[in-house]
Write a protein that holds these residues in place. Structure first.
Motif, PDB file in Angstrom:
ATOM      1  N   PRO A   1       0.813  -1.212   0.000  1.00  0.00           N
ATOM      2  CA  PRO A   1       0.000   0.000   0.000  1.00  0.00           C
ATOM      3  C   PRO A   1       0.853   1.271   0.000  1.00  0.00           C
ATOM      4  CG  PRO A   1       0.183  -0.806   2.236  1.00  0.00           C
ATOM      5  CD  PRO A   1       0.931  -1.785   1.345  1.00  0.00           C
ATOM      6  N   PHE A   2       2.171   1.116   0.039  1.00  0.00           N
ATOM      7  CA  PHE A   2       3.098   2.241   0.172  1.00  0.00           C
ATOM      8  C   PHE A   2       3.904   2.433  -1.105  1.00  0.00           C
ATOM      9  CE2 PHE A   2       4.710  -1.620   2.277  1.00  0.00           C
ATOM     10  CZ  PHE A   2       5.801  -1.921   1.472  1.00  0.00           C
ATOM     11  N   LEU A   3       4.561   3.584  -1.203  1.00  0.00           N
ATOM     12  CA  LEU A   3       5.459   3.867  -2.312  1.00  0.00           C
ATOM     13  C   LEU A   3       6.665   2.936  -2.228  1.00  0.00           C
ATOM     14  CD1 LEU A   3       5.560   7.771  -2.059  1.00  0.00           C
ATOM     15  CD2 LEU A   3       4.355   6.407  -3.776  1.00  0.00           C
ATOM     16  N   TYR A   4       7.098   2.428  -3.385  1.00  0.00           N
ATOM     17  CA  TYR A   4       8.296   1.594  -3.478  1.00  0.00           C
ATOM     18  C   TYR A   4       9.205   2.325  -4.455  1.00  0.00           C
ATOM     19  CZ  TYR A   4      10.920  -2.868  -3.835  1.00  0.00           C
ATOM     20  OH  TYR A   4      11.875  -3.858  -3.805  1.00  0.00           O
ATOM     21  N   LEU A   5      10.263   2.946  -3.943  1.00  0.00           N
ATOM     22  CA  LEU A   5      11.075   3.894  -4.693  1.00  0.00           C
ATOM     23  C   LEU A   5      12.441   3.324  -5.056  1.00  0.00           C
ATOM     24  CD1 LEU A   5      10.254   6.990  -2.451  1.00  0.00           C
ATOM     25  CD2 LEU A   5       9.118   6.271  -4.571  1.00  0.00           C
ATOM     26  N   ILE A   6      12.984   3.813  -6.166  1.00  0.00           N
ATOM     27  CA  ILE A   6      14.272   3.353  -6.694  1.00  0.00           C
ATOM     28  C   ILE A   6      15.371   4.335  -6.304  1.00  0.00           C
ATOM     29  CG2 ILE A   6      15.565   2.745  -8.775  1.00  0.00           C
ATOM     30  CD1 ILE A   6      12.712   2.608 -10.159  1.00  0.00           C
ATOM     31  N   ASP A   7      16.378   3.829  -5.615  1.00  0.00           N
ATOM     32  CA  ASP A   7      17.567   4.611  -5.258  1.00  0.00           C
ATOM     33  C   ASP A   7      18.661   4.225  -6.260  1.00  0.00           C
ATOM     34  OD1 ASP A   7      19.519   6.089  -3.925  1.00  0.00           O
ATOM     35  OD2 ASP A   7      19.716   4.641  -2.284  1.00  0.00           O
ATOM     36  N   GLN A   8      18.484   4.665  -7.490  1.00  0.00           N
ATOM     37  CA  GLN A   8      19.335   4.193  -8.585  1.00  0.00           C
ATOM     38  C   GLN A   8      20.817   4.474  -8.363  1.00  0.00           C
ATOM     39  OE1 GLN A   8      17.844   5.092 -12.440  1.00  0.00           O
ATOM     40  NE2 GLN A   8      19.535   4.133 -13.488  1.00  0.00           N
ATOM     41  N   ASN A   9      21.167   5.666  -7.879  1.00  0.00           N
ATOM     42  CA  ASN A   9      22.587   5.958  -7.673  1.00  0.00           C
ATOM     43  C   ASN A   9      23.052   5.587  -6.259  1.00  0.00           C
ATOM     44  OD1 ASN A   9      21.653   7.999  -6.020  1.00  0.00           O
ATOM     45  ND2 ASN A   9      22.391   9.674  -7.314  1.00  0.00           N
ATOM     46  N   GLN A  10      22.167   5.007  -5.478  1.00  0.00           N
ATOM     47  CA  GLN A  10      22.443   4.490  -4.139  1.00  0.00           C
ATOM     48  C   GLN A  10      22.801   5.569  -3.122  1.00  0.00           C
ATOM     49  OE1 GLN A  10      25.390   1.450  -5.329  1.00  0.00           O
ATOM     50  NE2 GLN A  10      23.778  -0.061  -4.950  1.00  0.00           N
ATOM     51  N   ALA A  11      22.605   6.832  -3.467  1.00  0.00           N
ATOM     52  CA  ALA A  11      22.961   7.934  -2.576  1.00  0.00           C
ATOM     53  C   ALA A  11      22.124   7.947  -1.307  1.00  0.00           C
ATOM     54  CB  ALA A  11      22.832   9.270  -3.316  1.00  0.00           C
ATOM     55  N   VAL A  12      20.844   7.590  -1.417  1.00  0.00           N
ATOM     56  CA  VAL A  12      19.974   7.619  -0.244  1.00  0.00           C
ATOM     57  C   VAL A  12      20.348   6.496   0.720  1.00  0.00           C
ATOM     58  CG1 VAL A  12      17.587   7.482   0.571  1.00  0.00           C
ATOM     59  CG2 VAL A  12      18.129   8.755  -1.510  1.00  0.00           C
ATOM     60  N   GLY A  13      20.538   5.301   0.199  1.00  0.00           N
ATOM     61  CA  GLY A  13      20.956   4.191   1.056  1.00  0.00           C
ATOM     62  C   GLY A  13      22.244   4.506   1.791  1.00  0.00           C
ATOM     63  N   LYS A  14      23.191   5.116   1.102  1.00  0.00           N
ATOM     64  CA  LYS A  14      24.466   5.481   1.735  1.00  0.00           C
ATOM     65  C   LYS A  14      24.273   6.601   2.750  1.00  0.00           C
ATOM     66  CE  LYS A  14      27.314   3.750  -1.986  1.00  0.00           C
ATOM     67  NZ  LYS A  14      28.103   4.033  -3.172  1.00  0.00           N
ATOM     68  N   ALA A  15      23.471   7.608   2.411  1.00  0.00           N
ATOM     69  CA  ALA A  15      23.240   8.726   3.334  1.00  0.00           C
ATOM     70  C   ALA A  15      22.569   8.256   4.624  1.00  0.00           C
ATOM     71  CB  ALA A  15      22.395   9.807   2.660  1.00  0.00           C
ATOM     72  N   TYR A  16      21.710   7.268   4.516  1.00  0.00           N
ATOM     73  CA  TYR A  16      21.004   6.751   5.684  1.00  0.00           C
ATOM     74  C   TYR A  16      21.825   5.689   6.432  1.00  0.00           C
ATOM     75  CZ  TYR A  16      16.622   9.213   4.966  1.00  0.00           C
ATOM     76  OH  TYR A  16      15.674  10.204   4.869  1.00  0.00           O
ATOM     77  N   GLY A  17      22.875   5.193   5.803  1.00  0.00           N
ATOM     78  CA  GLY A  17      23.654   4.138   6.431  1.00  0.00           C
ATOM     79  C   GLY A  17      22.955   2.793   6.399  1.00  0.00           C
ATOM     80  N   ALA A  18      22.076   2.596   5.415  1.00  0.00           N
ATOM     81  CA  ALA A  18      21.387   1.308   5.271  1.00  0.00           C
ATOM     82  C   ALA A  18      22.428   0.230   4.993  1.00  0.00           C
ATOM     83  CB  ALA A  18      20.370   1.381   4.141  1.00  0.00           C
ATOM     84  N   VAL A  19      22.245  -0.935   5.594  1.00  0.00           N
ATOM     85  CA  VAL A  19      23.226  -2.000   5.416  1.00  0.00           C
ATOM     86  C   VAL A  19      22.630  -3.286   4.853  1.00  0.00           C
ATOM     87  CG1 VAL A  19      24.806  -1.138   7.187  1.00  0.00           C
ATOM     88  CG2 VAL A  19      23.053  -2.782   7.818  1.00  0.00           C
ATOM     89  N   CYS A  20      21.333  -3.493   5.074  1.00  0.00           N
ATOM     90  CA  CYS A  20      20.757  -4.760   4.642  1.00  0.00           C
ATOM     91  C   CYS A  20      19.299  -4.578   4.248  1.00  0.00           C
ATOM     92  CB  CYS A  20      20.877  -5.812   5.747  1.00  0.00           C
ATOM     93  SG  CYS A  20      19.942  -5.482   7.246  1.00  0.00           S
TER      94      CYS A  20
END
Length: 183
Positions: A100-119
């Motif tokens: 039911p939620f937005l499923y977004l593409i972090d194509q350049n991976q900048a958001v994952g890196k900025a947030y420190g996502a690991v898995c």
């Protein structure tokens, strides 16, 4: 590779982002940061941990959204390396689990890196000011059969919505490592 998420850095200010969904529409974090906060899930299509929790994640997101707590998911994997995670497959995956939620593409991976996502999955619970208050798991069922599960993410989101603060005790999420470009 199996990883645990780091412990919650209470009060860390989440950076805004602009990402597109698989259909090309842009969304920002600030547009989704509501009066009761925002839960962000870093997920992907191919991860067996995410596949196992897909139905429960959709169910819990519906519960939260009905209570005015916003939810978005972000896919930060390098889908050139893992084609199962490409935008077309994201559409199919979201439909399969009726997200039911937005499923977004972090194509350049900048958001994952900025947030420190690991898995995947990696959950971030923000209060209405965008300050981190939750970095834990979806529930206590893990990859097992969810009998009488404790919905830790839902409980934390409700606490954040009510008080602006997350629970002191948080159990890290477990999942597959994010597939970074060049790794």
């Amino acid at each position: 590779m199996l990883l645990d998420t780091p412990t919650c850095d209470f009060g860390w200010k989440a950076p805004d982002f602009t990402l597109r969904d698989p259909y090309g529409t842009s969304f920002t974090m600030l547009d989704n940061l509501g009066a009761k906060g925002l839960m962000i899930a870093f997920i992907c299509n191919h991860c067996p941990y995410v596949q196992t929790i897909g139905d429960r994640l959709a169910q819990d997101a519906r519960t939260l959204m009905a209570e005015g707590i916003n939810v978005v998911a972000i896919m930060s994997n390098d889908y050139r390396y893992v084609p199962q995670d490409n935008p077309e497959n994201m559409k199919l995956f979201a439909k399969k689990f009726n997200f039911p939620f937005l499923y977004l593409i972090d194509q350049n991976q900048a958001v994952g890196k900025a947030y420190g996502a690991v898995c995947t999955p990696d959950f971030f619970g923000l209060n209405k000011e965008g300050a981190l208050q939750y970095r834990g798991r979806l529930d206590d069922a893990a990859r097992g059969t969810p009998k009488n599960r404790v919905p830790e993410l839902v409980n934390a989101a409700r606490m954040i919505a009510e008080t602006g603060k997350g629970p002191e005790g948080q159990t890290p999420s477990i999942g597959c490592s994010i597939k970074w470009s060049g790794s």
